[in-house]
Design an enzyme around this catalytic site. Sequence first.
Site, PDB file in Angstrom:
ATOM      1  N   ASP A 177       2.057   7.353  -9.521  1.00  0.00           N
ATOM      2  CA  ASP A 177       2.302   7.062  -8.106  1.00  0.00           C
ATOM      3  C   ASP A 177       3.803   7.013  -7.827  1.00  0.00           C
ATOM      4  O   ASP A 177       4.418   5.948  -7.777  1.00  0.00           O
ATOM      5  CB  ASP A 177       1.611   5.779  -7.668  1.00  0.00           C
ATOM      6  CG  ASP A 177       0.116   5.967  -7.445  1.00  0.00           C
ATOM      7  OD1 ASP A 177      -0.377   7.102  -7.605  1.00  0.00           O
ATOM      8  OD2 ASP A 177      -0.573   4.985  -7.112  1.00  0.00           O
ATOM      9  N   TYR A 180       4.256   8.597  -3.012  1.00  0.00           N
ATOM     10  CA  TYR A 180       3.283   8.271  -1.976  1.00  0.00           C
ATOM     11  C   TYR A 180       3.361   9.274  -0.820  1.00  0.00           C
ATOM     12  O   TYR A 180       3.222   8.924   0.352  1.00  0.00           O
ATOM     13  CB  TYR A 180       3.471   6.837  -1.461  1.00  0.00           C
ATOM     14  CG  TYR A 180       2.890   5.807  -2.404  1.00  0.00           C
ATOM     15  CD1 TYR A 180       1.688   5.173  -2.133  1.00  0.00           C
ATOM     16  CD2 TYR A 180       3.544   5.480  -3.587  1.00  0.00           C
ATOM     17  CE1 TYR A 180       1.156   4.239  -3.003  1.00  0.00           C
ATOM     18  CE2 TYR A 180       3.016   4.558  -4.473  1.00  0.00           C
ATOM     19  CZ  TYR A 180       1.822   3.935  -4.175  1.00  0.00           C
ATOM     20  OH  TYR A 180       1.284   3.024  -5.043  1.00  0.00           O
ATOM     21  N   ASN A 210      -2.998   8.466  -8.724  1.00  0.00           N
ATOM     22  CA  ASN A 210      -3.925   8.984  -7.717  1.00  0.00           C
ATOM     23  C   ASN A 210      -3.204   9.527  -6.486  1.00  0.00           C
ATOM     24  O   ASN A 210      -3.703  10.427  -5.806  1.00  0.00           O
ATOM     25  CB  ASN A 210      -4.933   7.910  -7.308  1.00  0.00           C
ATOM     26  CG  ASN A 210      -4.284   6.633  -6.832  1.00  0.00           C
ATOM     27  OD1 ASN A 210      -3.559   5.981  -7.595  1.00  0.00           O
ATOM     28  ND2 ASN A 210      -4.515   6.247  -5.586  1.00  0.00           N
ATOM     29  N   HIS A 293      -1.983   5.804 -15.806  1.00  0.00           N
ATOM     30  CA  HIS A 293      -1.951   5.148 -14.492  1.00  0.00           C
ATOM     31  C   HIS A 293      -2.945   3.995 -14.340  1.00  0.00           C
ATOM     32  O   HIS A 293      -2.576   2.895 -13.950  1.00  0.00           O
ATOM     33  CB  HIS A 293      -2.189   6.175 -13.386  1.00  0.00           C
ATOM     34  CG  HIS A 293      -1.950   5.617 -12.012  1.00  0.00           C
ATOM     35  ND1 HIS A 293      -0.743   5.051 -11.628  1.00  0.00           N
ATOM     36  CD2 HIS A 293      -2.767   5.517 -10.922  1.00  0.00           C
ATOM     37  CE1 HIS A 293      -0.817   4.640 -10.379  1.00  0.00           C
ATOM     38  NE2 HIS A 293      -2.039   4.904  -9.930  1.00  0.00           N
ATOM     39  N   HIS A 303      -9.303  -2.698  -8.027  1.00  0.00           N
ATOM     40  CA  HIS A 303      -9.595  -1.606  -8.971  1.00  0.00           C
ATOM     41  C   HIS A 303     -10.334  -2.084 -10.219  1.00  0.00           C
ATOM     42  O   HIS A 303     -10.148  -1.536 -11.309  1.00  0.00           O
ATOM     43  CB  HIS A 303      -8.309  -0.891  -9.377  1.00  0.00           C
ATOM     44  CG  HIS A 303      -7.542  -0.336  -8.212  1.00  0.00           C
ATOM     45  ND1 HIS A 303      -8.069   0.618  -7.355  1.00  0.00           N
ATOM     46  CD2 HIS A 303      -6.280  -0.598  -7.761  1.00  0.00           C
ATOM     47  CE1 HIS A 303      -7.166   0.916  -6.430  1.00  0.00           C
ATOM     48  NE2 HIS A 303      -6.088   0.189  -6.655  1.00  0.00           N
ATOM     49  N   HIS A 330      -1.155   1.373 -10.983  1.00  0.00           N
ATOM     50  CA  HIS A 330      -2.334   1.415 -10.114  1.00  0.00           C
ATOM     51  C   HIS A 330      -2.609   0.090  -9.397  1.00  0.00           C
ATOM     52  O   HIS A 330      -2.731   0.067  -8.163  1.00  0.00           O
ATOM     53  CB  HIS A 330      -3.555   1.849 -10.916  1.00  0.00           C
ATOM     54  CG  HIS A 330      -4.670   2.391 -10.078  1.00  0.00           C
ATOM     55  ND1 HIS A 330      -4.475   3.270  -9.044  1.00  0.00           N
ATOM     56  CD2 HIS A 330      -6.020   2.190 -10.130  1.00  0.00           C
ATOM     57  CE1 HIS A 330      -5.632   3.583  -8.498  1.00  0.00           C
ATOM     58  NE2 HIS A 330      -6.588   2.944  -9.133  1.00  0.00           N
ATOM     59  N   VAL A 331      -2.750  -0.997 -10.139  1.00  0.00           N
ATOM     60  CA  VAL A 331      -2.935  -2.313  -9.514  1.00  0.00           C
ATOM     61  C   VAL A 331      -1.563  -2.818  -9.075  1.00  0.00           C
ATOM     62  O   VAL A 331      -0.632  -2.899  -9.887  1.00  0.00           O
ATOM     63  CB  VAL A 331      -3.591  -3.309 -10.493  1.00  0.00           C
ATOM     64  CG1 VAL A 331      -3.661  -4.691  -9.876  1.00  0.00           C
ATOM     65  CG2 VAL A 331      -4.970  -2.820 -10.887  1.00  0.00           C
ATOM     66  N   HIS A 332      -1.437  -3.188  -7.819  1.00  0.00           N
ATOM     67  CA  HIS A 332      -0.133  -3.531  -7.258  1.00  0.00           C
ATOM     68  C   HIS A 332       0.218  -4.988  -7.562  1.00  0.00           C
ATOM     69  O   HIS A 332       0.318  -5.844  -6.677  1.00  0.00           O
ATOM     70  CB  HIS A 332      -0.121  -3.279  -5.754  1.00  0.00           C
ATOM     71  CG  HIS A 332      -0.339  -1.833  -5.417  1.00  0.00           C
ATOM     72  ND1 HIS A 332      -0.608  -1.381  -4.142  1.00  0.00           N
ATOM     73  CD2 HIS A 332      -0.329  -0.717  -6.203  1.00  0.00           C
ATOM     74  CE1 HIS A 332      -0.755  -0.070  -4.156  1.00  0.00           C
ATOM     75  NE2 HIS A 332      -0.599   0.353  -5.394  1.00  0.00           N
TER      76      HIS A 332
END
Length: 439
Positions: A177, A180, A210, A293, A303, A330-332
């Site tokens: 990522d 964006y 993603n 990711h 997620h 992936h997980v913020h």
Amino acid sequence: MEQPKHKLLLILTLLFSTVTVESEYLRPLPRKTLTIPLYSISKAHSSYPQQVHISLAGEKHIRVTWITDDKHSPSYVEYGTLPGRYDSIAEGEFTSYNYMLYTSGTIHHVVIGPLEDNTVYFYRCGGKGPDFQLKTPPNQFPIVFAVAGDLGQTGWTKSTLAHIDQSQYDVYLLPGDLSYADCMQHLWDSFGELVEPLASTRPWMVTEGNHEEENILLLTDKFVSYNSRWKMPFEESGSTSNLYYSFEVAGVHVIMLGSYEDYDVYSEQYRWLKEDLSKVDRERTPWLLVSFHIPWYNSNKAHQGAGDDMMAAIEPLLYAASVDLVIAGHVHAYERSKRVYNGRLDPCGAVHITIGDGGNREGLARKYINPQPKWSEFREASFGHGELKFVNSTHALWSWHRNDDDNSVKVDDIWINSLVSSGCVDQKTHELRSTLMIP
């Protein structure tokens, strides 16, 4: 006689309340997407380089990537150890792509080298524009990696990049990522401009997330933007896809896997990974790090279970190879595990780090599952970055730095012993290792 007692109780209550308020950390809100003027450097000609970034390209080599408006601009790099004096030149390749109504500029990729280790070089792209400056990584310990995923291009991204710039890192790892852009191709260009001050000076090693998977109707290559702009050393590492590859630097073997490429036991990625792991010499490279990711160990409610299929296929390979650390995004939010394998604490398992908190526009993942799993040691929903210093063949220092407003505050750190020094490589079942590691 009761009055002093009441006063003492009041003082204790006030003291407790003060401590509680002072120790509470308020999670920051998202910041707006930056408005970045494209092509911000003063350009007298369409062949001036834009969006310059570098990456490792095999032993003692660096890939220089840049974009020009002029499609006839030459693909070569002049370089040397003195500013403005170039004693070497290398030629490369160029590409471009179309995406609906968008046509990219000419994207140049040139590999320079062989280069001296831990040395500053000055370089110029295509014979036009300013001098750029890079520093090659060392070939021995210590070496420092800066780490942050889910970067984006917001006010928090700018803060994170400023903190990374202060960290004296040698290589930057980005587990997916990047821009964006999400199909809006001009955002790839603005991202390139945003990161150029850092990405042109130190190698940036990235893998896809993603938000790099830009699916539209009739598009045959859903990663065309990412693959065209961010070419990694997949060919140099024997991979057939830019979505997964490996590299070695200063005693560390790093494998960047693709969460969005086939990974089951019959896939090309699995075959390549098995072969790549079998070639690792733990005497030459005592540390083994893997990045992708989607996290496998995640106690955030965001997620949940997204990485289970990849974990089922790949984790036995990594365990058999005694992988020391696994880094995902992936997980913020941020989370660090204890050594774990197959969902259980295991002294010969990997330390898993989730660090998808670089500054994305979607905000933080604030909700965690309680009670905290036994394998989870530290977790916090804040923007920030990590620093991973391999001090020697046996010890590494990991630290995570929260973006506390615009200050960088270290709130988690731990010394990590290599699995080689812990005896795990020799203790692993020979039969398991032989089954998994021999091509």
